[in-house]
Design an enzyme around this catalytic site. Structure first.
Site, PDB file in Angstrom:
ATOM      1  N   ASP A  44       1.005  -1.211   0.120  1.00  0.00           N
ATOM      2  CA  ASP A  44      -0.131   0.027  -0.153  1.00  0.00           C
ATOM      3  C   ASP A  44       0.822   1.338   0.063  1.00  0.00           C
ATOM      4  OD1 ASP A  44      -1.878  -1.765   0.246  1.00  0.00           O
ATOM      5  OD2 ASP A  44      -3.003  -1.051   2.094  1.00  0.00           O
ATOM      6  N   TYR A  47       2.314   1.773  -3.338  1.00  0.00           N
ATOM      7  CA  TYR A  47       1.136   2.578  -4.111  1.00  0.00           C
ATOM      8  C   TYR A  47       0.913   4.128  -3.783  1.00  0.00           C
ATOM      9  CZ  TYR A  47      -3.559   3.174  -5.739  1.00  0.00           C
ATOM     10  OH  TYR A  47      -4.736   3.835  -6.253  1.00  0.00           O
ATOM     11  N   SER A  93     -10.893   4.269 -21.219  1.00  0.00           N
ATOM     12  CA  SER A  93     -10.568   5.665 -21.293  1.00  0.00           C
ATOM     13  C   SER A  93     -10.270   5.838 -22.630  1.00  0.00           C
ATOM     14  CB  SER A  93      -9.497   6.134 -20.289  1.00  0.00           C
ATOM     15  OG  SER A  93      -9.369   7.199 -20.580  1.00  0.00           O
ATOM     16  N   LEU A  94      -9.814   6.945 -23.046  1.00  0.00           N
ATOM     17  CA  LEU A  94      -9.346   7.351 -24.427  1.00  0.00           C
ATOM     18  C   LEU A  94      -7.945   7.844 -24.587  1.00  0.00           C
ATOM     19  CD1 LEU A  94     -12.710   9.227 -25.894  1.00  0.00           C
ATOM     20  CD2 LEU A  94     -11.779   6.619 -26.596  1.00  0.00           C
ATOM     21  N   LYS A 125     -16.726  15.272 -28.108  1.00  0.00           N
ATOM     22  CA  LYS A 125     -16.221  14.791 -26.816  1.00  0.00           C
ATOM     23  C   LYS A 125     -17.018  15.696 -25.772  1.00  0.00           C
ATOM     24  CE  LYS A 125     -12.291  13.048 -24.429  1.00  0.00           C
ATOM     25  NZ  LYS A 125     -12.551  13.661 -23.084  1.00  0.00           N
ATOM     26  N   GLU A 182     -22.567  10.321 -21.289  1.00  0.00           N
ATOM     27  CA  GLU A 182     -22.107  11.314 -20.789  1.00  0.00           C
ATOM     28  C   GLU A 182     -23.167  12.205 -19.976  1.00  0.00           C
ATOM     29  OE1 GLU A 182     -18.682  10.751 -21.007  1.00  0.00           O
ATOM     30  OE2 GLU A 182     -18.093  12.348 -20.070  1.00  0.00           O
ATOM     31  N   LYS A 298     -13.922   7.641 -33.999  1.00  0.00           N
ATOM     32  CA  LYS A 298     -13.747   6.356 -33.747  1.00  0.00           C
ATOM     33  C   LYS A 298     -13.788   5.218 -35.050  1.00  0.00           C
ATOM     34  CE  LYS A 298     -16.677   6.753 -29.738  1.00  0.00           C
ATOM     35  NZ  LYS A 298     -18.105   6.787 -28.971  1.00  0.00           N
ATOM     36  N   LYS A 322      -7.733  16.495 -28.642  1.00  0.00           N
ATOM     37  CA  LYS A 322      -8.294  17.371 -27.757  1.00  0.00           C
ATOM     38  C   LYS A 322      -8.067  18.873 -28.289  1.00  0.00           C
ATOM     39  CE  LYS A 322      -8.993  16.591 -23.738  1.00  0.00           C
ATOM     40  NZ  LYS A 322      -8.426  15.793 -22.759  1.00  0.00           N
ATOM     41  N   CYS A 419      -4.421  41.053   7.487  1.00  0.00           N
ATOM     42  CA  CYS A 419      -4.298  41.408   8.776  1.00  0.00           C
ATOM     43  C   CYS A 419      -2.985  42.213   8.887  1.00  0.00           C
ATOM     44  CB  CYS A 419      -4.229  40.289   9.712  1.00  0.00           C
ATOM     45  SG  CYS A 419      -2.817  39.148   9.569  1.00  0.00           S
TER      46      CYS A 419
HETATM   47  S1  IVH Z   1     -16.153   6.775 -26.191  1.00  0.00           S
HETATM   48  C1  IVH Z   1     -14.139   2.805 -25.472  1.00  0.00           C
HETATM   49  N1  IVH Z   1     -17.452   8.770 -26.738  1.00  0.00           N
HETATM   50  O1  IVH Z   1     -14.345  10.881 -22.604  1.00  0.00           O
HETATM   51  C2  IVH Z   1     -14.396   4.056 -25.732  1.00  0.00           C
HETATM   52  N2  IVH Z   1     -16.182   9.026 -24.856  1.00  0.00           N
HETATM   53  O2  IVH Z   1     -11.504  10.949 -22.143  1.00  0.00           O
HETATM   54  C3  IVH Z   1     -14.683   5.293 -24.569  1.00  0.00           C
HETATM   55  N3  IVH Z   1     -16.511  11.130 -23.604  1.00  0.00           N
HETATM   56  O3  IVH Z   1     -14.150   8.140 -20.617  1.00  0.00           O
HETATM   57  C4  IVH Z   1     -15.131   6.406 -24.848  1.00  0.00           C
HETATM   58  N4  IVH Z   1     -17.508  12.054 -25.170  1.00  0.00           N
HETATM   59  O4  IVH Z   1     -16.436   9.482 -20.695  1.00  0.00           O
HETATM   60  C5  IVH Z   1     -16.600   8.267 -26.146  1.00  0.00           C
HETATM   61  N5  IVH Z   1     -18.450  10.831 -27.743  1.00  0.00           N
HETATM   62  C6  IVH Z   1     -17.805  10.168 -26.798  1.00  0.00           C
HETATM   63  C7  IVH Z   1     -17.294  10.914 -25.586  1.00  0.00           C
HETATM   64  C8  IVH Z   1     -16.665  10.239 -24.784  1.00  0.00           C
HETATM   65  C9  IVH Z   1     -16.945  12.194 -23.882  1.00  0.00           C
HETATM   66  C10 IVH Z   1     -15.699  10.587 -22.234  1.00  0.00           C
HETATM   67  C11 IVH Z   1     -15.750   9.389 -21.881  1.00  0.00           C
HETATM   68  C12 IVH Z   1     -14.309   8.829 -21.774  1.00  0.00           C
HETATM   69  C13 IVH Z   1     -13.390  10.109 -21.871  1.00  0.00           C
HETATM   70  C14 IVH Z   1     -12.050   9.658 -22.091  1.00  0.00           C
END
Ligand code: IVH
Length: 678
Positions: A44, A47, A93-94, A125, A182, A298, A322, A419
């Site tokens: 722990d 970590y 996540s992405l 996003k 979301e 995607k 981003k 003060c």
């Molecule tokens: S797809 C496996 N699509 O961004 C694919 N995520 O930074 C997973 N998010 O955790 C996510 N808009 O909460 C996807 N159009 C969108 C999104 C989106 C916002 C968020 C989502 C993810 C995070 C990653």
């Protein structure tokens, strides 16, 4: 736009970013080993060391904090209120692309890997809170947050109040359908809500995403219902008996089922078009009434997605482009300083109001004396202001061409701005401090605000305005005094009516029964934040025991170093601390944890994962959960391969079938009681 936005002086930032990514990767890996595999590789303390390093870097570079950073969920994130829910498939996540180069590199990688070009779906996003909604035979049965990606929190009741989240799907549906999306708060609604909160003397939220997250985590769904939350669905987590050949086809299906799918999504067949889409939305990001921080690209064909696969953290078939932080120039009216709750004096820029990153910015922190010198910003300069998403606004630097002749360097004050006490600075430190711990008004109001804050005692309706009014009248000098405020006193404050008085007194009363790590955070002991407070209270489950502990005993707690131990030990020895604790005790604030440390490590069900389904004769669901937890079990709401056993009562639901199909042991109430030792 330039191919690469990195400037030479940003090299350190880029190193830090890499280190942050690396730390997150490691932390996630260890969380996975711990939570999912139940087979940790490190202690722990090791970590915690990683988490602390990450926290430190993120504090220094707040612009790199992301909603999915492990710091955003460790300690207190899997809340005391909401039962854990295991996700059927991990909520990944992405990966991010910050430049056109990084985006086209990803595109090329995809094309290379699959040997041909596919189609792309581009989606906005959404800067909101990731959720999973589960439907069974077309009916909504569960809502969950993302949590650590593998286990989230059950927010079923709160999701019911989200605008646009259907409780029943259109058309015929059999089996389980889990959608991911979301939850967000529209910007206008956010601004209005904040205005109302502040007018009522309560606490404003920093940005729409925090507001959405805070609203979803309300214990009382009635409160959530009053927040105009909305939902966009962007994918599938699970679909019994359905196969889609394209992501866009799945989205069409979801839309037809009545789920809110963003109409601005587009299916595009070349990377050029993807770029154009990103560029268009980068320019037009404020054309929609919700915050977006990028574009998610995607691969459309599911067969190609499967070929590409995923890492432990993110799919390879998707990427988040981003948006760069927005920048504007504005006039620096002046540089002022502010004394915080720990006495640290922070310089900040007072700006001609400027609209940047979706909000109007009037002030921006300058961190410390050397930061002002390094940036060489001078009052009267035109400065570049930057804000990325939810990140606090930052002054990048002056526009030298516009500097007036004779513009003077700014000098750090010698005295506390609140003060007037002469400031002090330890040799090894960057910060000046006000040493007037008890008498400095600014330190006191900031402390009160921190004490009542969401990370500490969480007293709703107690914001700056109310706190200030109470202090000005001399009714509150330290946080403990809050518990002695009377109805009559509140009635004298402007704007306080029967209802608002009731709300505030109710919130104050409710805060008396918080777990003691929250109290410890609220006490404003140097170096004691959520993580440290939790470690301490696990070892010393009452303030009395902690107060009596010797330095060595505190230092012996795993994860606590000598500096923290000294700070804690010293705090409990100060006369003013003793007075404060006495007052808190007199007020009836809880000073010990009844069930120290959660699950009993050596209970009869220690370490077991248990799922309950159907009604039990001898106890309610709540009682059964508590009994199992007291015996050391972890009660989860969905069955997976790692479930140890399912307790089936009368009329068991689909969890029973799931357990049968996965071969998980199923026991009846009698056997459950036997295992509990009842
Ligand atoms: S797809 C496996 N699509 O961004 C694919 N995520 O930074 C997973 N998010 O955790 C996510 N808009 O909460 C996807 N159009 C969108 C999104 C989106 C916002 C968020 C989502 C993810 C995070 C990653």
């Amino acid at each position: 736009m330039s191919e690469d936005r990195r400037e030479p002086e940003e090299r350190r930032r880029s190193d830090v970013r890499l280190r942050i990514e690396e730390l997150r990767e490691q932390i996630r890996h260890h969380q996975y080993r711990y939570y999912v595999e139940d087979d940790p590789e490190v202690s722990d303390a090791e970590y915690d060391e990683l988490v602390r390093e990450l926290e430190k870097l993120e504090t220094e570079f707040p612009e790199f904090v992301t909603p999915d950073s492990p710091t955003q969920r460790v300690g207190g994130q899997v809340s005391e209120l909401f039962a854990p829910v295991e996700h059927r498939t991990p909520m990944l996540s992405l990966d991010n692309a910050f430049t056109w180069d990084e985006l086209s590199e990803w595109g090329r990688r995809v094309e290379r890997a699959v040997g041909r070009a596919g189609d792309f779906v581009c989606e906005l996003k959404i800067d909101g809170v990731a959720v999973a909604l589960t439907y069974e035979d077309g009916r909504y049965i569960r809502g969950a947050t993302r949590g650590d990606g593998y286990t989230g929190e059950d927010i079923t009741a709160n999701i019911r109040t989200v605008g646009g989240a259907p409780m029943r799907l259109r058309g015929e549906h059999s089996g389980v359908l889990e959608v991911r999306g979301e939850v967000y708060l529209p910007v206008k609604a956010f601004e209005e809500m904040n205005r109302e909160l502040q007018e009522a003397g309560g606490r404003a939220f920093a940005n729409p995403r925090n507001a959405a997250a805070g609203s979803l985590r309300q214990k009382d769904p009635g409160v959530t219902a009053r927040r105009p939350l909305r939902l966009w669905v962007h994918g599938l987590g699970w679909a019994d008996g359905r196969r889609f050949s394209r992501h866009s086809e799945a989205l069409d299906h979801l839309r037809e089922a009545g789920l809110p799918v963003n109409p601005d999504n587009a299916v595009l067949d070349s990377l050029e078009e993807v770029f154009a889409f990103c560029e268009k939305w980068q320019e037009g990001r404020h054309d929609v009434d919700y915050e977006i921080d990028g574009v998610v690209v995607k691969v459309d064909q599911i067969s190609l997605q499967e070929e590409l696969g995923a890492t432990a953290k993110a799919p390879r078939w998707a990427i988040a482009y981003k948006f760069p932080p927005e920048e504007r120039t504005t006039l620096l009216r002046g540089i002022f300083t502010h004394t915080g709750r720990t006495g640290k004096v922070t310089p900040f820029a007072q700006l001609e109001p400027v609209f940047v990153g979706g909000v109007t910015v009037t002030t921006a922190t300058l961190h410390n004396e050397s930061e002002v010198a390094r940036k060489d910003v001078r009052p009267g300069d035109h400065v570049i202001v930057r804000r990325a998403g939810d990140v606090i606004p930052e002054v990048v630097g002056p526009v030298m061409q516009k500097r007036k002749r004779g513009a003077r360097r700014w000098k750090f004050p010698k005295e506390c701005p609140s003060c007037g006490t002469p400031l002090v600075r330890e040799e090894s430190e960057a910060d000046w401090r006000c040493p007037n711990r008890e008498g400095c008004p600014s330190q006191n109001i900031e402390w009160l605000f921190h004490f009542a804050g969401r990370g500490a005692m969480d007293i709703e309706h107690l914001g700056y305005k109310t706190g200030m009014a109470l202090m000005d009248r001399g009714w509150v000098a330290d946080p403990a005094d809050v518990y002695f405020i009377t109805e009559e006193q509140l009635a004298e404050l402007p704007g306080f009516k029967e209802k608002s008085i009731g709300n505030l007194l109710g919130a104050i009363e409710g805060s008396k029964d918080r777990p003691i790590w929250r109290l410890l955070v609220g006490l404003n002991i140097r170096h004691v934040g959520t993580t440290v407070a939790r470690m301490l209270t696990r070892a010393f489950p009452s303030t009395e025991r902690l107060a009596a502990a010797k330095m060595e005993e505190i230092e012996a707690v795993e994860g606590i170093g000598p500096e923290i131990a000294r700070s804690v030990h010293e705090w409990f020895r100060r006369p003013e601390s003793k007075r404060l604790l006495k007052k808190l005790r007199k007020a009836g604030v809880r000073m010990e944890d009844p069930e120290p440390g959660g699950p009993t490590p050596d209970g009869p069900l220690a370490g077991k994962r248990v799922v309950l389904t159907g009604g039990l004769e001898s106890m309610s669901r709540d009682e059964a959960t508590k009994a199992a937890e007291a015996a050391g079990a972890r009660v989860t709401s969905s069955v997976s391969k790692s479930t140890d056993f399912v307790v089936a009562g009368t009329d068991p639901g689909s969890k029973y079938d799931k357990a049968v199909s996965l071969g998980v042991e199923i026991i009846d109430e009698e056997e459950f009681r036997r295992r509990l030792g009842l």
